[in-house]
Design an enzyme around this catalytic site. Structure first.
Site, PDB file in Angstrom:
ATOM      1  N   LYS A 295       0.814  -1.212   0.000  1.00 14.92           N
ATOM      2  CA  LYS A 295       0.000   0.000   0.000  1.00 14.92           C
ATOM      3  C   LYS A 295       0.850   1.266   0.000  1.00 14.92           C
ATOM      4  CE  LYS A 295      -4.341  -1.858   1.727  1.00 14.92           C
ATOM      5  NZ  LYS A 295      -5.371  -1.862   2.783  1.00 14.92           N
TER       6      LYS A 295
ATOM      7  N   ARG B 126      -3.172 -10.020   5.459  1.00 10.47           N
ATOM      8  CA  ARG B 126      -3.674 -10.170   4.088  1.00 10.47           C
ATOM      9  C   ARG B 126      -2.592  -9.650   3.147  1.00 10.47           C
ATOM     10  NH1 ARG B 126      -6.461  -6.994   0.353  1.00 10.47           N
ATOM     11  NH2 ARG B 126      -8.003  -8.129  -0.914  1.00 10.47           N
TER      12      ARG B 126
END
Length: 280
Positions: free
Chosen positions: A215, A249
Site C-alpha cells: 500500500k 492479508r
C-alpha cells in the site's frame, strides 16, 4: 456446497496468511493480472503451495478512485473462478460489501466474508453472514480522510456499530474479526498511528486482521513503486502481528509465511517454554 471451515490460529501458532486473489482489471497492485479464470486458478494454486491459510477473492477494486462495479458485473468476474478455487481445499474468503454477492459465494462454499465496510454499507449483509454461518471480517472505513479527527476513537465508534449489527443478526462473537483498514480513509500519519497502537483494538475482545500489502503507506516511506514494496510489507505485517494481529492479508505469500514462522518460533521459546518446531 458445504464450506471449508476457517479456524483462527491458536495461541502460539504462526499468524495466518491470507493470500490476495484479485479478479479485477483495475486493482492498484495486480489489476488485470489474474482476471482470466485460468490465470486466477494458477495463482491460487501457487499461493496454496507457498503456505497460504486462506485465499481472499475479490472482483471489485477498492483502491481510491476506482469505478464502482454493479452486482451483475462483479458476479460475472467471480463465477468462473470461485468454485474451482474453493475446490482446491483451502478456505476461501469472499471480498465484497454486497450481500447478494456474499450469499451466492457462501452458497458455493466460501468460508468467510471480508467486508470493507464492516457490515454498514449493505443493510442485508449481517443477516447473510449469520445465515451462512461463516466468520466475517469487519473493516474500518471512511469516505475520506480527515487529519483533524482522533482516528482511534473513530475506529472504536465504527466497530461498536459493526458489532451491534452483528449481534442483532446473531453472528456469534467467535465469528467476528476486526480489520483497522490501513489506507482506507486515513492520512499517512493516521495509518502509522494505527499500526503503532494496533493493540488498542484488544479492548473489543475480537481477533484482528491487518492488510497493508504494497500500500501507499509503504511506498510513501520507502519511495518505491508498488511492485517493490515486499520488504516494507513484511515489516508492517510483522509489527502488526507483534501488536496482536492474527491474520495478515498479503500479495506475497511465501515470504510472509516464513517470516511469521520465525516470529512464532521466538514466541514459543520466549513465552511458552515450548520447543521450537520444525517445518510449517
Amino acid at each position: 456446497m458445504a464450506h471449508k471451515q476457517y479456524i483462527l490460529p491458536s495461541a502460539g501458532d504462526r499468524c495466518h496468511v491470507m493470500g490476495i486473489l484479485n479478479v479485477t482489471p483495475d486493482s492498484f497492485s495486480d489489476g488485470g493480472r489474474h482476471e482470466a479464470a485460468e490465470a486466477a486458478l494458477a495463482h491460487a494454486r501457487a499461493m496454496i503451495a507457498e503456505g497460504a491459510d486462506i485465499i481472499d477473492i475479490g472482483a471489485e477494486s477498492t483502491r481510491p478512485g476506482a469505478a464502482a462495479v454493479d452486482e451483475t458485473a462483479e458476479w460475472a468476474r467471480l463465477e468462473p473462478v470461485l468454485e474451482p478455487v474453493i475446490a482446491l481445499g483451502v478456505p476461501v474468503s469472499i471480498d465484497t460489501y454486497k450481500a447478494a454477492i456474499a450469499r451466492r459465494a457462501c452458497a458455493l462454499g466460501a468460508a468467510l466474508v471480508n467486508d470493507v465496510w464492516g457490515l454498514q454499507k449493505d443493510p442485508a449483509m449481517a443477516d447473510v453472514v449469520a445465515e451462512a454461518g461463516v466468520p466475517v471480517v469487519m473493516m474500518h472505513n471512511r469516505l475520506e480522510a480527515d487529519a483533524s479527527i482522533d482516528i482511534l476513537s473513530d475506529m472504536d465508534r465504527f466497530f461498536e456499530r459493526s458489532m451491534e449489527m452483528a449481534a442483532r443478526a446473531r453472528i456469534p462473537r467467535e465469528r467476528q474479526i476486526l480489520d483497522p483498514g490501513f489506507g482506507f480513509g486515513k492520512t499517512m500519519d493516521q495509518n502509522y498511528l494505527v499500526l503503532n497502537r494496533l493493540d488498542h483494538l484488544a479492548r473489543h475482545g475480537l481477533p484482528v486482521l491487518a492488510g497493508a500489502s504494497r500500500k501507499r503507506m509503504i511506498g510513501a516511506v520507502l519511495d518505491v513503486p508498488t511492485g517493490e514494496r515486499l520488504f516494507g510489507s513484511l515489516a508492517v505485517h510483522l509489527l502488526a502481528s507483534e501488536r496482536g494481529a492474527v491474520i495478515v492479508r498479503v500479495h506475497d505469500v511465501r515470504p510472509h509465511v516464513e517470516a511469521l514462522a520465525i516470529q512464532a518460533a521466538m514466541r514459543r521459546e520466549a513465552f511458552a517454554g515450548e520447543p521450537v518446531r520444525t517445518g510449517h
